[in-house]
Design a protein around this motif. Structure first.
Motif, PDB file in Angstrom:
ATOM      1  N   ALA A  87      37.898  22.685  59.625  1.00  0.00           N
ATOM      2  CA  ALA A  87      39.352  22.149  59.245  1.00  0.00           C
ATOM      3  C   ALA A  87      39.661  20.690  59.698  1.00  0.00           C
ATOM      4  O   ALA A  87      38.962  20.478  60.810  1.00  0.00           O
ATOM      5  CB  ALA A  87      40.541  23.268  59.807  1.00  0.00           C
ATOM      6  N   TYR A  88      40.011  19.965  58.788  1.00  0.00           N
ATOM      7  CA  TYR A  88      40.603  18.603  59.055  1.00  0.00           C
ATOM      8  C   TYR A  88      42.234  18.810  59.487  1.00  0.00           C
ATOM      9  O   TYR A  88      42.814  19.360  58.740  1.00  0.00           O
ATOM     10  CB  TYR A  88      40.490  17.734  58.262  1.00  0.00           C
ATOM     11  N   THR A  89      42.335  18.259  60.814  1.00  0.00           N
ATOM     12  CA  THR A  89      43.766  18.284  61.220  1.00  0.00           C
ATOM     13  C   THR A  89      44.614  17.205  61.300  1.00  0.00           C
ATOM     14  O   THR A  89      45.463  17.091  62.106  1.00  0.00           O
ATOM     15  CB  THR A  89      43.631  19.077  62.750  1.00  0.00           C
ATOM     16  N   GLY A  90      44.093  16.046  60.676  1.00  0.00           N
ATOM     17  CA  GLY A  90      45.028  14.847  60.408  1.00  0.00           C
ATOM     18  C   GLY A  90      44.573  13.833  61.474  1.00  0.00           C
ATOM     19  O   GLY A  90      43.397  14.001  61.724  1.00  0.00           O
ATOM     20  N   PRO A  91      45.335  12.816  61.305  1.00  0.00           N
ATOM     21  CA  PRO A  91      46.643  12.635  61.231  1.00  0.00           C
ATOM     22  C   PRO A  91      47.039  12.182  60.096  1.00  0.00           C
ATOM     23  O   PRO A  91      48.099  11.974  59.240  1.00  0.00           O
ATOM     24  CB  PRO A  91      47.332  11.499  62.202  1.00  0.00           C
ATOM     25  N   ILE A  92      45.914  11.987  59.036  1.00  0.00           N
ATOM     26  CA  ILE A  92      46.042  11.473  57.750  1.00  0.00           C
ATOM     27  C   ILE A  92      45.641  12.300  56.481  1.00  0.00           C
ATOM     28  O   ILE A  92      46.480  12.751  55.313  1.00  0.00           O
ATOM     29  CB  ILE A  92      45.356  10.000  57.386  1.00  0.00           C
ATOM     30  N   TYR A  93      44.580  13.055  56.912  1.00  0.00           N
ATOM     31  CA  TYR A  93      44.046  14.130  55.910  1.00  0.00           C
ATOM     32  C   TYR A  93      43.754  15.283  56.432  1.00  0.00           C
ATOM     33  O   TYR A  93      43.611  15.470  57.594  1.00  0.00           O
ATOM     34  CB  TYR A  93      42.460  13.600  55.423  1.00  0.00           C
ATOM     35  N   PHE A  94      44.079  16.441  55.660  1.00  0.00           N
ATOM     36  CA  PHE A  94      44.331  17.946  56.087  1.00  0.00           C
ATOM     37  C   PHE A  94      43.518  18.581  55.236  1.00  0.00           C
ATOM     38  O   PHE A  94      43.850  18.224  54.210  1.00  0.00           O
ATOM     39  CB  PHE A  94      45.714  18.285  56.363  1.00  0.00           C
ATOM     40  N   MET A  95      42.600  19.463  55.919  1.00  0.00           N
ATOM     41  CA  MET A  95      42.019  20.306  54.949  1.00  0.00           C
ATOM     42  C   MET A  95      41.568  21.681  55.681  1.00  0.00           C
ATOM     43  O   MET A  95      41.162  21.560  56.889  1.00  0.00           O
ATOM     44  CB  MET A  95      40.773  19.771  54.470  1.00  0.00           C
ATOM     45  N   MET A  96      41.738  22.665  54.703  1.00  0.00           N
ATOM     46  CA  MET A  96      41.575  24.036  55.312  1.00  0.00           C
ATOM     47  C   MET A  96      40.614  24.667  54.326  1.00  0.00           C
ATOM     48  O   MET A  96      41.224  25.097  53.194  1.00  0.00           O
ATOM     49  CB  MET A  96      42.727  24.783  55.696  1.00  0.00           C
ATOM     50  N   HIS A  97      39.334  25.163  54.588  1.00  0.00           N
ATOM     51  CA  HIS A  97      38.377  26.051  53.933  1.00  0.00           C
ATOM     52  C   HIS A  97      38.551  27.404  54.251  1.00  0.00           C
ATOM     53  O   HIS A  97      39.065  27.521  55.323  1.00  0.00           O
ATOM     54  CB  HIS A  97      37.120  25.387  53.933  1.00  0.00           C
ATOM     55  N   GLY A  98      38.131  28.171  53.145  1.00  0.00           N
ATOM     56  CA  GLY A  98      37.873  29.748  53.479  1.00  0.00           C
ATOM     57  C   GLY A  98      39.225  30.435  53.555  1.00  0.00           C
ATOM     58  O   GLY A  98      39.126  31.473  54.180  1.00  0.00           O
ATOM     59  N   VAL A  99      40.326  30.145  52.883  1.00  0.00           N
ATOM     60  CA  VAL A  99      41.464  30.865  53.014  1.00  0.00           C
ATOM     61  C   VAL A  99      41.201  31.986  51.807  1.00  0.00           C
ATOM     62  O   VAL A  99      40.764  31.716  50.813  1.00  0.00           O
ATOM     63  CB  VAL A  99      42.746  30.090  52.253  1.00  0.00           C
ATOM     64  N   GLN A 100      41.605  33.491  52.086  1.00  0.00           N
ATOM     65  CA  GLN A 100      41.058  34.322  51.398  1.00  0.00           C
ATOM     66  C   GLN A 100      41.854  34.486  50.067  1.00  0.00           C
ATOM     67  O   GLN A 100      41.416  35.244  49.234  1.00  0.00           O
ATOM     68  CB  GLN A 100      41.295  35.437  52.093  1.00  0.00           C
ATOM     69  N   SER A 101      42.973  33.940  49.949  1.00  0.00           N
ATOM     70  CA  SER A 101      43.719  34.523  48.587  1.00  0.00           C
ATOM     71  C   SER A 101      44.400  33.152  48.029  1.00  0.00           C
ATOM     72  O   SER A 101      44.946  32.260  48.898  1.00  0.00           O
ATOM     73  CB  SER A 101      44.624  35.610  48.600  1.00  0.00           C
ATOM     74  N   GLU A 102      44.641  33.054  46.773  1.00  0.00           N
ATOM     75  CA  GLU A 102      45.315  31.973  46.242  1.00  0.00           C
ATOM     76  C   GLU A 102      46.571  31.822  46.739  1.00  0.00           C
ATOM     77  O   GLU A 102      47.378  30.800  47.087  1.00  0.00           O
ATOM     78  CB  GLU A 102      45.325  31.978  44.628  1.00  0.00           C
ATOM     79  N   GLU A 103      47.429  33.129  46.927  1.00  0.00           N
ATOM     80  CA  GLU A 103      48.742  33.526  47.326  1.00  0.00           C
ATOM     81  C   GLU A 103      48.899  32.797  48.835  1.00  0.00           C
ATOM     82  O   GLU A 103      49.694  31.952  49.042  1.00  0.00           O
ATOM     83  CB  GLU A 103      49.219  34.765  47.424  1.00  0.00           C
ATOM     84  N   ARG A 104      48.052  32.884  49.615  1.00  0.00           N
ATOM     85  CA  ARG A 104      48.128  32.636  51.103  1.00  0.00           C
ATOM     86  C   ARG A 104      47.817  30.783  51.002  1.00  0.00           C
ATOM     87  O   ARG A 104      48.504  30.362  51.782  1.00  0.00           O
ATOM     88  CB  ARG A 104      47.130  33.109  51.972  1.00  0.00           C
ATOM     89  N   ALA A 105      47.017  30.514  50.232  1.00  0.00           N
ATOM     90  CA  ALA A 105      46.604  29.088  50.365  1.00  0.00           C
ATOM     91  C   ALA A 105      47.787  28.430  49.794  1.00  0.00           C
ATOM     92  O   ALA A 105      48.297  27.210  50.407  1.00  0.00           O
ATOM     93  CB  ALA A 105      45.275  28.840  49.150  1.00  0.00           C
ATOM     94  N   ARG A 106      48.468  28.857  48.645  1.00  0.00           N
ATOM     95  CA  ARG A 106      50.004  28.287  48.379  1.00  0.00           C
ATOM     96  C   ARG A 106      50.960  28.146  49.184  1.00  0.00           C
ATOM     97  O   ARG A 106      51.448  27.203  49.608  1.00  0.00           O
ATOM     98  CB  ARG A 106      50.314  28.782  46.939  1.00  0.00           C
TER      99      ARG A 106
END
Length: 131
Positions: A87-106
């Motif tokens: 996961a990228y935690t900023g301070p400018i760019y943030f990204m989280m891979h591996g979220v299990q569902s579309e609902e949780r990602a949203r």
């Protein structure tokens, strides 16, 4: 395409799966000088949450306190194995891979978006602090 409202309901978070969709959503954020946020579907049948504050221009600043709160929430998600270790935690760019569902990602994307505009309440609901 209109910019996302703040706070943004989870169902309005754009799906930027695929190169063309990603570029369309990113360019739209740049054109409106707003924070880019989107979800993408991964090959492993998981989701990615992405956000980038560069698209909002130089007048948009994320304070150190806000960034620390976002970083702490993402760290909790990694520790709880809800997102991958890369996961990228900023301070400018943030990204989280591996979220299990579309609902949780949203849900996470909407909470992150609100946090990057100064509202930490949705993030605290989505990723409660550990006691």
């Amino acid at each position: 395409m209109q910019p996302l409202p703040v706070p943004c309901p989870a169902h309005l978070i754009p799906d930027a799966t695929g190169t063309d969709a990603f570029h369309d959503v990113y360019r739209n954020a740049m054109a409106h000088n707003v924070v880019f946020v989107a979800i993408e579907f991964e090959r492993r049948r998981r989701w990615i949450v992405k956000a980038d504050t560069l698209t909002a221009g130089s007048r948009h600043a994320v304070t150190d306190d806000l960034n620390e709160a976002v970083r702490a929430a993402i760290t909790r998600l990694v520790q709880n194995r809800e997102v991958d270790l890369d996961a990228y935690t900023g301070p400018i760019y943030f990204m989280m891979h591996g979220v299990q569902s579309e609902e949780r990602a949203r849900e996470l994307a909407a909470a992150l978006h609100a946090a990057l505009y100064g509202d930490l309440e949705p993030l605290a609901r989505a990723v409660p602090p550990t006691p």
